[in-house]
Design a protein around this motif. Sequence first.
Motif, PDB file in Angstrom:
ATOM      1  N   GLU A   1       2.630  11.124  -7.797  1.00  0.00           N
ATOM      2  CA  GLU A   1       1.179  11.164  -7.621  1.00  0.00           C
ATOM      3  C   GLU A   1       0.708   9.982  -6.770  1.00  0.00           C
ATOM      4  O   GLU A   1      -0.162  10.134  -5.909  1.00  0.00           O
ATOM      5  CB  GLU A   1       0.478  11.159  -8.969  1.00  0.00           C
ATOM      6  N   THR A   2       1.300   8.827  -6.994  1.00  0.00           N
ATOM      7  CA  THR A   2       0.958   7.637  -6.212  1.00  0.00           C
ATOM      8  C   THR A   2       1.273   7.850  -4.745  1.00  0.00           C
ATOM      9  O   THR A   2       0.443   7.575  -3.867  1.00  0.00           O
ATOM     10  CB  THR A   2       1.716   6.406  -6.742  1.00  0.00           C
ATOM     11  N   VAL A   3       2.466   8.343  -4.468  1.00  0.00           N
ATOM     12  CA  VAL A   3       2.863   8.574  -3.081  1.00  0.00           C
ATOM     13  C   VAL A   3       1.965   9.626  -2.429  1.00  0.00           C
ATOM     14  O   VAL A   3       1.541   9.471  -1.279  1.00  0.00           O
ATOM     15  CB  VAL A   3       4.355   8.966  -2.998  1.00  0.00           C
ATOM     16  N   ALA A   4       1.642  10.684  -3.159  1.00  0.00           N
ATOM     17  CA  ALA A   4       0.752  11.715  -2.609  1.00  0.00           C
ATOM     18  C   ALA A   4      -0.621  11.129  -2.282  1.00  0.00           C
ATOM     19  O   ALA A   4      -1.186  11.417  -1.216  1.00  0.00           O
ATOM     20  CB  ALA A   4       0.621  12.868  -3.594  1.00  0.00           C
ATOM     21  N   ASN A   5      -1.161  10.322  -3.170  1.00  0.00           N
ATOM     22  CA  ASN A   5      -2.466   9.701  -2.924  1.00  0.00           C
ATOM     23  C   ASN A   5      -2.413   8.748  -1.736  1.00  0.00           C
ATOM     24  O   ASN A   5      -3.342   8.684  -0.930  1.00  0.00           O
ATOM     25  CB  ASN A   5      -2.959   8.969  -4.172  1.00  0.00           C
ATOM     26  N   LEU A   6      -1.323   7.999  -1.623  1.00  0.00           N
ATOM     27  CA  LEU A   6      -1.166   7.081  -0.497  1.00  0.00           C
ATOM     28  C   LEU A   6      -1.115   7.846   0.823  1.00  0.00           C
ATOM     29  O   LEU A   6      -1.723   7.435   1.810  1.00  0.00           O
ATOM     30  CB  LEU A   6       0.095   6.238  -0.662  1.00  0.00           C
ATOM     31  N   HIS A   7      -0.398   8.954   0.837  1.00  0.00           N
ATOM     32  CA  HIS A   7      -0.317   9.734   2.068  1.00  0.00           C
ATOM     33  C   HIS A   7      -1.688  10.296   2.447  1.00  0.00           C
ATOM     34  O   HIS A   7      -2.022  10.349   3.632  1.00  0.00           O
ATOM     35  CB  HIS A   7       0.729  10.845   1.938  1.00  0.00           C
ATOM     36  N   TYR A   8      -2.457  10.673   1.466  1.00  0.00           N
ATOM     37  CA  TYR A   8      -3.815  11.136   1.745  1.00  0.00           C
ATOM     38  C   TYR A   8      -4.619  10.010   2.404  1.00  0.00           C
ATOM     39  O   TYR A   8      -5.279  10.202   3.422  1.00  0.00           O
ATOM     40  CB  TYR A   8      -4.497  11.601   0.464  1.00  0.00           C
ATOM     41  N   LEU A   9      -4.535   8.822   1.817  1.00  0.00           N
ATOM     42  CA  LEU A   9      -5.263   7.678   2.381  1.00  0.00           C
ATOM     43  C   LEU A   9      -4.765   7.330   3.779  1.00  0.00           C
ATOM     44  O   LEU A   9      -5.557   7.044   4.677  1.00  0.00           O
ATOM     45  CB  LEU A   9      -5.132   6.456   1.463  1.00  0.00           C
ATOM     46  N   LEU A  10      -3.459   7.348   3.942  1.00  0.00           N
ATOM     47  CA  LEU A  10      -2.890   7.001   5.247  1.00  0.00           C
ATOM     48  C   LEU A  10      -3.296   7.997   6.323  1.00  0.00           C
ATOM     49  O   LEU A  10      -3.555   7.628   7.463  1.00  0.00           O
ATOM     50  CB  LEU A  10      -1.367   6.925   5.151  1.00  0.00           C
ATOM     51  N   ASP A  11      -3.345   9.256   5.958  1.00  0.00           N
ATOM     52  CA  ASP A  11      -3.662  10.300   6.943  1.00  0.00           C
ATOM     53  C   ASP A  11      -5.133  10.360   7.313  1.00  0.00           C
ATOM     54  O   ASP A  11      -5.478  10.685   8.450  1.00  0.00           O
ATOM     55  CB  ASP A  11      -3.227  11.668   6.414  1.00  0.00           C
ATOM     56  N   TRP A  12      -6.022  10.070   6.381  1.00  0.00           N
ATOM     57  CA  TRP A  12      -7.433  10.347   6.634  1.00  0.00           C
ATOM     58  C   TRP A  12      -8.400   9.174   6.543  1.00  0.00           C
ATOM     59  O   TRP A  12      -9.492   9.245   7.093  1.00  0.00           O
ATOM     60  CB  TRP A  12      -7.925  11.415   5.646  1.00  0.00           C
ATOM     61  N   HIS A  13      -8.033   8.124   5.825  1.00  0.00           N
ATOM     62  CA  HIS A  13      -9.058   7.134   5.508  1.00  0.00           C
ATOM     63  C   HIS A  13      -8.764   5.703   5.932  1.00  0.00           C
ATOM     64  O   HIS A  13      -9.540   4.819   5.603  1.00  0.00           O
ATOM     65  CB  HIS A  13      -9.334   7.133   4.003  1.00  0.00           C
ATOM     66  N   VAL A  14      -7.697   5.445   6.624  1.00  0.00           N
ATOM     67  CA  VAL A  14      -7.371   4.063   6.952  1.00  0.00           C
ATOM     68  C   VAL A  14      -7.536   3.838   8.448  1.00  0.00           C
ATOM     69  O   VAL A  14      -6.915   4.505   9.260  1.00  0.00           O
ATOM     70  CB  VAL A  14      -5.931   3.716   6.521  1.00  0.00           C
ATOM     71  N   GLU A  15      -8.391   2.901   8.762  1.00  0.00           N
ATOM     72  CA  GLU A  15      -8.593   2.536  10.163  1.00  0.00           C
ATOM     73  C   GLU A  15      -8.195   1.094  10.416  1.00  0.00           C
ATOM     74  O   GLU A  15      -7.876   0.746  11.553  1.00  0.00           O
ATOM     75  CB  GLU A  15     -10.044   2.767  10.553  1.00  0.00           C
ATOM     76  N   ALA A  16      -8.207   0.265   9.392  1.00  0.00           N
ATOM     77  CA  ALA A  16      -7.867  -1.148   9.553  1.00  0.00           C
ATOM     78  C   ALA A  16      -6.348  -1.323   9.502  1.00  0.00           C
ATOM     79  O   ALA A  16      -5.722  -0.939   8.524  1.00  0.00           O
ATOM     80  CB  ALA A  16      -8.526  -1.967   8.450  1.00  0.00           C
ATOM     81  N   PRO A  17      -5.755  -1.892  10.534  1.00  0.00           N
ATOM     82  CA  PRO A  17      -4.297  -2.060  10.583  1.00  0.00           C
ATOM     83  C   PRO A  17      -3.738  -2.862   9.404  1.00  0.00           C
ATOM     84  O   PRO A  17      -2.671  -2.532   8.895  1.00  0.00           O
ATOM     85  CB  PRO A  17      -4.047  -2.800  11.903  1.00  0.00           C
ATOM     86  N   GLU A  18      -4.455  -3.876   8.955  1.00  0.00           N
ATOM     87  CA  GLU A  18      -3.957  -4.673   7.829  1.00  0.00           C
ATOM     88  C   GLU A  18      -3.928  -3.849   6.536  1.00  0.00           C
ATOM     89  O   GLU A  18      -3.043  -3.980   5.703  1.00  0.00           O
ATOM     90  CB  GLU A  18      -4.756  -5.963   7.630  1.00  0.00           C
ATOM     91  N   ARG A  19      -4.885  -2.975   6.361  1.00  0.00           N
ATOM     92  CA  ARG A  19      -4.914  -2.089   5.186  1.00  0.00           C
ATOM     93  C   ARG A  19      -3.776  -1.081   5.255  1.00  0.00           C
ATOM     94  O   ARG A  19      -3.161  -0.755   4.245  1.00  0.00           O
ATOM     95  CB  ARG A  19      -6.267  -1.377   5.100  1.00  0.00           C
ATOM     96  N   LEU A  20      -3.487  -0.603   6.438  1.00  0.00           N
ATOM     97  CA  LEU A  20      -2.380   0.324   6.638  1.00  0.00           C
ATOM     98  C   LEU A  20      -1.062  -0.321   6.225  1.00  0.00           C
ATOM     99  O   LEU A  20      -0.257   0.294   5.526  1.00  0.00           O
ATOM    100  CB  LEU A  20      -2.321   0.762   8.103  1.00  0.00           C
ATOM    101  N   LYS A  21      -0.862  -1.574   6.601  1.00  0.00           N
ATOM    102  CA  LYS A  21       0.360  -2.300   6.213  1.00  0.00           C
ATOM    103  C   LYS A  21       0.445  -2.440   4.696  1.00  0.00           C
ATOM    104  O   LYS A  21       1.514  -2.271   4.112  1.00  0.00           O
ATOM    105  CB  LYS A  21       0.394  -3.668   6.872  1.00  0.00           C
ATOM    106  N   GLU A  22      -0.672  -2.747   4.051  1.00  0.00           N
ATOM    107  CA  GLU A  22      -0.692  -2.891   2.592  1.00  0.00           C
ATOM    108  C   GLU A  22      -0.305  -1.583   1.910  1.00  0.00           C
ATOM    109  O   GLU A  22       0.481  -1.573   0.959  1.00  0.00           O
ATOM    110  CB  GLU A  22      -2.079  -3.312   2.114  1.00  0.00           C
ATOM    111  N   LEU A  23      -0.864  -0.485   2.389  1.00  0.00           N
ATOM    112  CA  LEU A  23      -0.564   0.809   1.787  1.00  0.00           C
ATOM    113  C   LEU A  23       0.896   1.204   2.004  1.00  0.00           C
ATOM    114  O   LEU A  23       1.520   1.802   1.130  1.00  0.00           O
ATOM    115  CB  LEU A  23      -1.495   1.884   2.345  1.00  0.00           C
ATOM    116  N   ARG A  24       1.450   0.857   3.154  1.00  0.00           N
ATOM    117  CA  ARG A  24       2.870   1.142   3.405  1.00  0.00           C
ATOM    118  C   ARG A  24       3.763   0.359   2.445  1.00  0.00           C
ATOM    119  O   ARG A  24       4.784   0.868   1.988  1.00  0.00           O
ATOM    120  CB  ARG A  24       3.242   0.813   4.852  1.00  0.00           C
ATOM    121  N   VAL A  25       3.376  -0.863   2.114  1.00  0.00           N
ATOM    122  CA  VAL A  25       4.142  -1.662   1.157  1.00  0.00           C
ATOM    123  C   VAL A  25       4.080  -1.021  -0.231  1.00  0.00           C
ATOM    124  O   VAL A  25       5.100  -0.892  -0.918  1.00  0.00           O
ATOM    125  CB  VAL A  25       3.628  -3.126   1.107  1.00  0.00           C
ATOM    126  N   VAL A  26       2.907  -0.588  -0.638  1.00  0.00           N
ATOM    127  CA  VAL A  26       2.757   0.067  -1.938  1.00  0.00           C
ATOM    128  C   VAL A  26       3.571   1.361  -1.968  1.00  0.00           C
ATOM    129  O   VAL A  26       4.237   1.673  -2.955  1.00  0.00           O
ATOM    130  CB  VAL A  26       1.267   0.347  -2.252  1.00  0.00           C
TER     131      VAL A  26
END
Length: 65
Positions: free
Chosen positions: A24-49
Amino acid sequence: MDIPLPNGDRPARELATELLPFLETVANLHYLLDWHVEAPERLKELRVVEDEAFQAMLKRVLAHL
């Protein structure tokens, strides 16, 4: 019905139950990565999670082997 096998393996249902929160965590992260992340630093954080969740799932699966 979920009786552990003699060699110590646990039933697949138990493994699936353990993995569900990680999936569920990975699915939610992929949703965020695909649609809601524009800040590069936030993208890096989500990839780490995402990597941490995947590593935790892998550890659980390997423990069942």
